[in-house]
Design an enzyme around this catalytic site. Structure first.
Site, mmCIF file in Angstrom:
data_model
loop_
_atom_site.group_PDB
_atom_site.id
_atom_site.type_symbol
_atom_site.label_atom_id
_atom_site.label_comp_id
_atom_site.label_asym_id
_atom_site.label_seq_id
_atom_site.Cartn_x
_atom_site.Cartn_y
_atom_site.Cartn_z
ATOM 1 N N GLY A 85 0.793 -1.170 -0.077
ATOM 2 C CA GLY A 85 0.140 0.195 0.111
ATOM 3 C C GLY A 85 0.702 1.110 0.003
ATOM 4 O O GLY A 85 0.704 2.173 0.820
ATOM 5 N N ALA A 86 1.818 1.352 -0.967
ATOM 6 C CA ALA A 86 2.957 2.382 -0.869
ATOM 7 C C ALA A 86 2.779 3.609 -1.664
ATOM 8 O O ALA A 86 3.654 4.526 -1.781
ATOM 9 C CB ALA A 86 4.385 1.762 -0.991
ATOM 10 N N GLY A 88 -0.615 8.211 1.006
ATOM 11 C CA GLY A 88 -0.813 7.950 2.525
ATOM 12 C C GLY A 88 0.532 8.033 3.222
ATOM 13 O O GLY A 88 1.705 8.084 2.603
ATOM 14 N N ILE A 89 0.410 7.121 4.226
ATOM 15 C CA ILE A 89 1.732 6.925 5.184
ATOM 16 C C ILE A 89 2.714 6.015 4.469
ATOM 17 O O ILE A 89 3.884 6.112 4.672
ATOM 18 C CB ILE A 89 1.442 6.513 6.665
ATOM 19 C CG1 ILE A 89 0.707 5.084 6.638
ATOM 20 C CG2 ILE A 89 0.779 7.568 7.517
ATOM 21 C CD1 ILE A 89 0.435 4.862 8.073
ATOM 22 N N GLY A 90 2.187 5.075 3.658
ATOM 23 C CA GLY A 90 2.881 4.120 2.925
ATOM 24 C C GLY A 90 3.981 4.690 2.055
ATOM 25 O O GLY A 90 5.215 4.302 1.655
ATOM 26 N N TYR A 137 -13.881 -3.509 11.121
ATOM 27 C CA TYR A 137 -12.703 -3.003 11.142
ATOM 28 C C TYR A 137 -11.795 -3.254 12.316
ATOM 29 O O TYR A 137 -10.638 -3.627 12.442
ATOM 30 C CB TYR A 137 -13.039 -1.507 10.979
ATOM 31 C CG TYR A 137 -11.763 -0.736 10.782
ATOM 32 C CD1 TYR A 137 -10.711 -0.680 9.915
ATOM 33 C CD2 TYR A 137 -11.253 0.316 11.913
ATOM 34 C CE1 TYR A 137 -9.466 0.138 9.556
ATOM 35 C CE2 TYR A 137 -10.213 1.139 12.009
ATOM 36 C CZ TYR A 137 -9.095 0.766 10.868
ATOM 37 O OH TYR A 137 -8.044 1.434 10.697
#
Length: 352
Positions: A75-76, A79-81, A230
């Site tokens: 998931g790069a 966002g934070i990825g 979740y």
């Protein structure tokens, strides 16, 4: 009226409060208002700055270089990825960005190459909702890469509708937990051969109050709650890291999980879909009250890079420090049972 005093002295009339009698009272009023407004604005700016620093949380101070090391991040592309990938590339690592959307991944990778000067940033296709995709990715990675020093299980979905993956699994548990469980196990030989190495899994404070419902993991019999699902998936992250740390003791591979903070990313797009008015109302405060992706990546970097954490393998972190997971995240019996059930679901016969 001015009067002459005996001896030739000039006597001026008495003025109350020491104000200049020739000063326009309107001008005096505006000046006072400007001073008060300036003071309020200054105080507000100071308070906002202090609040933002507090919300930003911990900062990874480690200056370690990663030349010759390989880091894999799921998931790069956003966002934070993405920010974690940028930081790892800046340190000289070979960065493998594992993403479902290759078009967006290539755009993100090229931006990182240009901003860091590191051309050793590559993208690979990975759909964590497909066990076939995970297995194919792991095979290609094992065959094509010499080493794996840090595996960062970062990808995730949050509060989406009840969708099923091609394997028939509920999407949040499949993507957030089962896909990473399978990926990590398949890459363990590469991690062990590259030891000392680390597995870092991005969880959430939402694991608090979560429950692993072994009788109905995919909400096929009960009314589906996107929030409860979740929470279950994030609790699974914590329990997975705990059990992984126990199983890998003495192997040279360490495992950590973390809460990154509340981040301004696209992860909450489904929340806005469910509650559009709430999303609109919170959009402005979110710029003040949520972390930026760079701030949100700090604990991931801390767990990935900080020397001497090996003795804390299996533990939970937040704001660049070890924190105590919720009681449900420290249940070793549930952690072992979840491991065994996860292995059965993804068809893994041999695990660590």
């Amino acid at each position: 009226m001015r009067a002459a005093a005996p001896g030739g002295f000039l006597v001026l009339p008495w003025t109350t409060g020491g104000s200049d009698p020739d000063l326009d009272p309107v001008e005096e009023g505006w000046g006072g208002q400007l001073l008060r407004t300036g003071a309020v604005l200054g105080l507000t700016l100071i308070c906002v700055t202090v609040l933002r620093r507090w919300i930003a949380g911990g900062v990874c101070r480690c200056s370690a270089r990663l030349d010759g090391k390989t880091v894999l991040i799921t998931g790069a592309n956003t966002g934070i990825g993405k920010e974690t990938s940028r930081d790892m590339a800046r340190r000289g690592a070979r960065v493998v960005m594992a993403c479902r959307d290759l078009s967006r991944a290539e755009q993100a990778a090229e931006e990182i190459r240009l901003s860091t000067g590191n051309g050793n940033v590559v993208i690979r296709h990975l759909d964590l909702g497909s066990s076939y995709s995970v297995r194919q990715f792991a095979k290609d990675f094992t065959d094509g890469e010499e080493r794996l020093d840090v595996l960062i299980n970062n990808a995730g979905v949050m509060m989406c509708p009840r969708w099923l993956t091609e394997d028939g699994f509920e999407t949040q548990l499949a993507v957030n937990h089962l896909g990473h469980f399978l990926l990590t196990n398949l890459l363990l030989p590469k991690l062990k051969s590259s030891a000392p190495s680390r597995v870092v899994t991005v969880s959430s404070i939402a694991h608090q109050g979560g429950r692993i419902d072994f009788d109905d993991l995919f909400s096929s019999r009960k009314t589906y709650s996107s929030l409860e699902s979740y929470r279950q998936s994030k609790l699974a992250n914590v329990l997975f890291s705990r059990e992984l740390g126990r199983r890998l003791r003495g192997s040279g591979v360490s495992a950590f999980c973390l809460h990154p903070g509340v981040i301004r990313t696209q992860l909450g797009r489904h929340v806005h879909g469910w509650f559009p008015l709430l999303g609109a109302l919170l959009s402005l405060p979110s710029f003040l009250l949520m972390k930026t992706p760079t701030e949100g990546s700090q604990t991931t970097l801390y767990c990935s890079l900080t020397p001497g954490l090996e003795g804390l393998s299996g533990r939970y972190f937040s704001d660049c420090a070890e924190k105590e997971a919720a009681p449900e995240g420290r249940d070793d019996f549930v952690a072992r049972k979840l491991w065994e059930e996860s292995a059965r679901l993804v068809g893994l016969k041999d695990t660590c």
